[in-house]
Scaffold this motif. Structure first.
Motif, PDB file in Angstrom:
ATOM      1  N   THR A  92      12.079   2.171   2.427  1.00  0.00           N
ATOM      2  CA  THR A  92      11.063   2.998   1.794  1.00  0.00           C
ATOM      3  C   THR A  92      10.671   4.082   2.781  1.00  0.00           C
ATOM      4  N   GLN A 104       5.959   9.405  -6.552  1.00  0.00           N
ATOM      5  CA  GLN A 104       4.944   8.410  -6.881  1.00  0.00           C
ATOM      6  C   GLN A 104       4.781   7.386  -5.773  1.00  0.00           C
ATOM      7  N   ARG A 105       3.556   6.873  -5.629  1.00  0.00           N
ATOM      8  CA  ARG A 105       3.302   5.790  -4.678  1.00  0.00           C
ATOM      9  C   ARG A 105       2.907   4.548  -5.445  1.00  0.00           C
ATOM     10  N   ARG A 128       6.678   4.295 -12.050  1.00  0.00           N
ATOM     11  CA  ARG A 128       5.305   4.250 -11.558  1.00  0.00           C
ATOM     12  C   ARG A 128       4.529   3.130 -12.250  1.00  0.00           C
ATOM     13  N   SER A 131       0.817  -1.209   0.000  1.00  0.00           N
ATOM     14  CA  SER A 131       0.000   0.000   0.000  1.00  0.00           C
ATOM     15  C   SER A 131       0.848   1.255   0.000  1.00  0.00           C
ATOM     16  N   ALA A 132       0.766   1.953  -1.071  1.00  0.00           N
ATOM     17  CA  ALA A 132       1.325   3.297  -1.178  1.00  0.00           C
ATOM     18  C   ALA A 132       2.770   3.411  -0.719  1.00  0.00           C
ATOM     19  N   ILE A 133       3.615   2.458  -1.150  1.00  0.00           N
ATOM     20  CA  ILE A 133       5.032   2.647  -0.834  1.00  0.00           C
ATOM     21  C   ILE A 133       5.610   3.668  -1.812  1.00  0.00           C
ATOM     22  N   THR A 134       6.618   4.378  -1.339  1.00  0.00           N
ATOM     23  CA  THR A 134       7.250   5.377  -2.191  1.00  0.00           C
ATOM     24  C   THR A 134       7.992   4.673  -3.322  1.00  0.00           C
ATOM     25  N   SER A 135       7.806   5.137  -4.520  1.00  0.00           N
ATOM     26  CA  SER A 135       8.510   4.531  -5.641  1.00  0.00           C
ATOM     27  C   SER A 135      10.004   4.809  -5.531  1.00  0.00           C
ATOM     28  N   GLN A 186       7.679   5.749   2.898  1.00  0.00           N
ATOM     29  CA  GLN A 186       6.303   5.683   3.364  1.00  0.00           C
ATOM     30  C   GLN A 186       5.616   4.427   2.849  1.00  0.00           C
ATOM     31  N   GLY A 187       4.428   4.214   3.330  1.00  0.00           N
ATOM     32  CA  GLY A 187       3.636   3.081   2.873  1.00  0.00           C
ATOM     33  C   GLY A 187       3.955   1.838   3.674  1.00  0.00           C
ATOM     34  N   SER A 244       0.948   0.810  -5.246  1.00  0.00           N
ATOM     35  CA  SER A 244       0.054  -0.072  -4.494  1.00  0.00           C
ATOM     36  C   SER A 244      -0.413  -1.210  -5.388  1.00  0.00           C
TER      37      SER A 244
END
Ligand code: ATP
Ligand code: MG
Lengths: 337, 500
Positions: free
Chosen positions: B310, B275-276, B478, B265-269, B312-313, B278
């Protein structure tokens, strides 16, 4: 066993030559001392081989031994700390030193050579400063219970009254116990396997789910703890300790023993039995130089030269064995057709 | 050989090569005409690379003769071989990562001026060579900074720089993108026009059919047959290589998927912090990840596996959130990753097959808290050698002596032995022969049927389309879209892969 053929051969040759040419080499007194020295050096060699297996190195062993050796009487005599507390502090100090090395090597990714080269100098300086460069002694009777470790086997309750035990140093027993533990650790536990694997290919080991950081730190801790313990034995054995020189170059002897015994400085390879043989060869050489009356000035040359020879013979033997095996298989294959 | 044929430029006569425990080549013969592209194919461990190493002077044959332009030669060093005009592009990369591209291309043959290395000439010539391969990088770039596909192109540029009469390419395209592959094939055709002979080794039969004038097939270290351009079909080649029919190639039979096994879920690319990413993979599902080389697919797998931090996410495995700190956590949670670069990241070359296979399961099978379970290790390794048909004289053989494809199987075996719940595969069939590929596909299908969730990155369009229940397509870091099995076509995937 096969791996250590080369070094065993060299040991045999040096032993025979000295036995024939040197007066008093085979005396009970000399052999006793020789075995005791071998045991002490083997212990620190075993310690450093944990680090070498990971592909690292610890150059600070010698001065760390110096530091431990002065700190202990400094606490026990100078500050009236009890023996047990003193030992615990020594252990803590060793663990901290190992953690320090390990953390710098893993978390900051510093080179082990650089890290331990710096701590080599730092430990020596601290040792000298701590006791204002004065000689420390281990003759106080408060150390009495510990001196058993550098005594004769017959002084231990289990071996009392047995004649042969009078010719065997306790240090040999200690070394064997440490050696067996270390060999089991390296060859039979998952941790030993982890060390061997990461010493060869840290990235692949990491990606296989091995906690490489933790294992490398553990290796440095084991190395420092063994050196700290070794320091105690060395100091008890010689009784008086010079802060500025005690332990100097011991790291090189330990590393040389490990390399002679088949540890690769590239990592991932090492046998405890080999390290013990390596230490044996080195001490034996020093002893035979004295016994054969070779000029003191040549001592280092001879040792360096024979170690190099040992390593060379070892490589040649391995190659010959490999070639012979290939040829055998070729004839077997040809016969099968 | 009939009298009327022109004398071959290169001929190999009854060459035998033995290694401890294996006869890699047994009385093999091969001939090469000037200006001919000869494809050499065969299963993993058939002896292709071994013969090529012999031709390049890396190894000496035990028996047999090699002739160049009719004269018998002893190729006892790479240098001798090069002076006979033979250059080899090795199967595995052999570059010095700490040197720049130009230095690598001219390593050992540096042009000099006044006794010093002539950097200007190197730069100029390198640039021309790279351009010919369609690679737009500066010759001063450090090789370590290039992705693996581009490193492969540098390796090819190095071989081209020798001005060889015989150019040997040992699986040159295994790490190239489709575009790079096409460019390379063009180069091979140009070389043929210039009169250079090429020996081309590949497991990709489509390339072989496009390029080759003739095919020689090896099986188990022996000549298994030869096909002329007219006789060359997919089936005839497979028949000779494998000795049996591999018809129904992709064996994917999708089942209704189970619960969500992997949830990202929404990890930082990793390539584009703005970009996230998921997506989900369910139990029993095979999800392909497609995209051009450099789209950030491997990097995404690395984040999921805890190799790359990472910002976030989060990642959930079987509903439980994973601490994304290191692969240790990932493995514990039942994740497995077969990485892209097997030599560096997959196997430990100096250790035995058995030790390698046991590596991931060490912790799980330990006894009394810390001791190795050698019996289990032995059993696992025996089972994997059998199941994956790893070709090795025994499982105590050191992995470095296995052929490339068999090394890859060892990596797979390491993970399958510990029965993961989610299997991440990064280019799983790279360098693997057609029979083994088929086996791996069948295996993926079986594993999925047994409830494993499989996420696989691949640059081979065919296998993405053939094997996936669903495809995630990436472009420049992405996710540009997701396609269900029904909508999978080369065009639909390519469209998303180039940015949608
Ligand atoms: N140096 C070596 N020592 C021992 N065995 C070797 C060595 N090199 C190759 N072999 C063995 O020889 C056989 C042929 O290997 P080779 O690398 O030539 O196969 P290949 O046809 O190139 O396979 P692949 O398609 O997987 O690259 C294999 O069984 C391999 O394990
Ligand atoms: Mg090969």
């Amino acid at each position: 066993m096969k791996k250590n053929l080369g070094i065993l051969a060299v040991i045999a040759v040096v032993f025979i030559v000295t036995a024939i040419g040197g007066d008093g080499f085979l005396s009970a007194f000399n052999l006793y001392n020789l075995v005791e020295r071998i045991s002490l050096y083997a212990i620190i060699g075993i310690g450093v081989s944990f680090v070498i297996v990971t592909g690292g190195i610890d150059l600070s062993i010698g001065s760390f031994i110096g530091l431990c050796a002065v700190t202990f009487p400094f606490l026990v005599i100078g500050h009236n700390v009890s023996l047990t507390t003193g030992l615990l502090l020594l252990l803590t100090m060793s663990v901290c030193a190992g953690l320090f090395h390990g953390l710098l090597v893993t978390k900051l990714d510093l080179q082990p050579f650089v890290v331990t080269l710096c701590t080599l100098m730092m430990y020596r300086g601290v040792a000298r400063h701590l006791v204002s460069d004065s000689t420390m002694g281990y003759s106080d009777e408060r150390f009495q219970p510990l001196s058993l470790m550098v005594g004769r086997l017959s002084e231990l309750p289990w071996f009392e009254g047995q004649a042969w035990a009078r010719h065997v140093p306790v240090a040999l027993l200690i070394m064997i116990v440490i050696g067996v533990l270390a060999a089991v650790f390296l060859n039979r536990t998952i941790y030993g396997r982890d060390l061997m694997a990461l010493g060869r290919n840290r990235e692949a080991a990491h990606l296989s789910g091995i906690n490489t950081t933790k294992m490398i730190i553990l290796a440095y801790v084991l190395c420092s703890v063994t050196s700290g313990f070794g320091a105690l034995l060395f100091a008890l054995d010689v009784v008086s300790v010079q802060p500025s020189t005690f332990g100097s170059f011991y790291e090189l002897y330990a590393i040389a023993a490990a390399v002679l015994g088949g540890c690769s400085l590239r990592g991932g390879e090492g046998s405890i039995f080999g390290v013990i043989l390596g230490a044996a060869l080195m001490r034996l050489l020093m002893n035979s130089i004295q016994m054969l009356g070779v000029s003191d000035a040549l001592e280092e040359f001879v040792i360096g030269f024979v170690i190099l020879l040992g390593v060379i013979i070892d490589v040649i033997v391995k190659r010959v064995v490999a070639k012979r095996r290939a040829r055998q298989q070729a004839t077997v294959a040809a016969g099968a057709e | 050989m009939s009298e009327s044929e022109p004398a071959p430029l290169l001929s190999v006569d009854r060459v035998t090569k033995r290694f401890p425990g294996v006869t890699a080549l047994k009385d093999v013969c091969l001939s090469l005409q000037p200006g001919e592209v000869l494809a050499l194919i065969g299963e993993n461990g058939a002896g292709k690379s071994t013969l090529m190493k012999i031709l390049a002077g890396v190894q000496l044959p035990d028996e047999g003769t090699i002739r160049v332009a009719g004269n018998s030669v002893t190729l006892d060093s790479v240098h001798t071989s090069q002076s006979q005009g033979i250059a080899l592009i090795h199967q595995e990369l052999n570059l010095s990562g700490n040197l720049d591209v130009g230095a690598n291309i001219f390593l050992g043959r540096e042009p000099r001026r006044f006794g010093l290395i002539d950097k200007d000439t190197i730069r100029k010539k390198s640039r021309a060579l790279l351009k010919r391969l369609g690679l737009n990088v500066d010759p001063d770039t450090l090789v370590d900074h290039l992705p693996i596909g581009q490193q492969q192109l540098v390796e090819i540029a190095r071989a081209l720089s020798v001005d060889a009469r015989v150019l040997i390419m040992d699986e040159p395209t295994s790490s190239l993108s489709q575009h790079e592959t096409e460019r390379l094939m063009q180069v091979v055709k140009e070389l043929r026009c210039d009169g250079v002979s090429v020996i081309y080794i590949s497991h990709r039969l489509r390339e072989v059919m496009e390029l080759a004038d003739r095919v020689t097939v090896f099986r188990d270290g022996e000549n298994a047959g030869e096909l002329t351009r007219e006789e060359m079909t997919h089936d005839s080649m497979v028949q000779l290589m494998v000795g049996r029919d591999v018809s129904q190639f992709y064996s994917r039979q999708p089942h209704p998927p189970g619960d969500v096994a992997l949830e990202v879920s929404a990890i930082t690319s990793p390539l584009d912090p703005g970009q996230r990413l998921s997506f989900q993979v369910r139990q029993g599902e095979i999800v392909g990840v497609s995209g051009l080389v450099g789209a950030g697919r491997s990097e995404m797998l690395e984040v999921v596996f805890g190799v790359r931090p990472t910002l976030q996410g989060h990642v959930k495995v079987g509903g439980r959130q994973l601490r994304l700190r290191s692969p240790v956590d990932a493995v514990e949670a039942g994740l497995a990753l077969v990485p892209e670069d097997r030599k560096k990241q997959g196997v430990i070359l100096e250790l035995a097959v058995r030790t390698n296979i046991g590596l991931a399961g060490l912790r799980r099978h330990r006894r009394l808290g810390a001791f190795l379970n050698e019996a289990q290790e032995k059993a696992d390794s025996a089972a994997m050698v059998k199941k994956l048909r790893i070709k090795t004289p025994g499982d105590l053989q050191t992995v470095q002596f296995l052929s490339g494809g068999n090394q890859q199987k060892v990596v797979l075996g390491k993970w399958l032995a510990m029965e993961p719940t989610v299997l991440l595969l990064d280019e799983p069939t790279r360098g693997i022969d057609i029979g083994a590929k088929h086996e791996i596909y069948t295996l993926m299908d079986q594993l999925a049927a047994a409830g494993m969730a499989i996420l696989f990155v691949s640059s081979e369009m065919e296998e993405i389309i053939g094997m996936s229940d669903r495809v995630i397509v990436m472009h420049e870091g992405r996710i540009t879209g997701e396609l269900p099995r029904e909508q999978l076509t080369e065009q639909s995937v390519m469209q998303l892969a180039t940015g949608g």
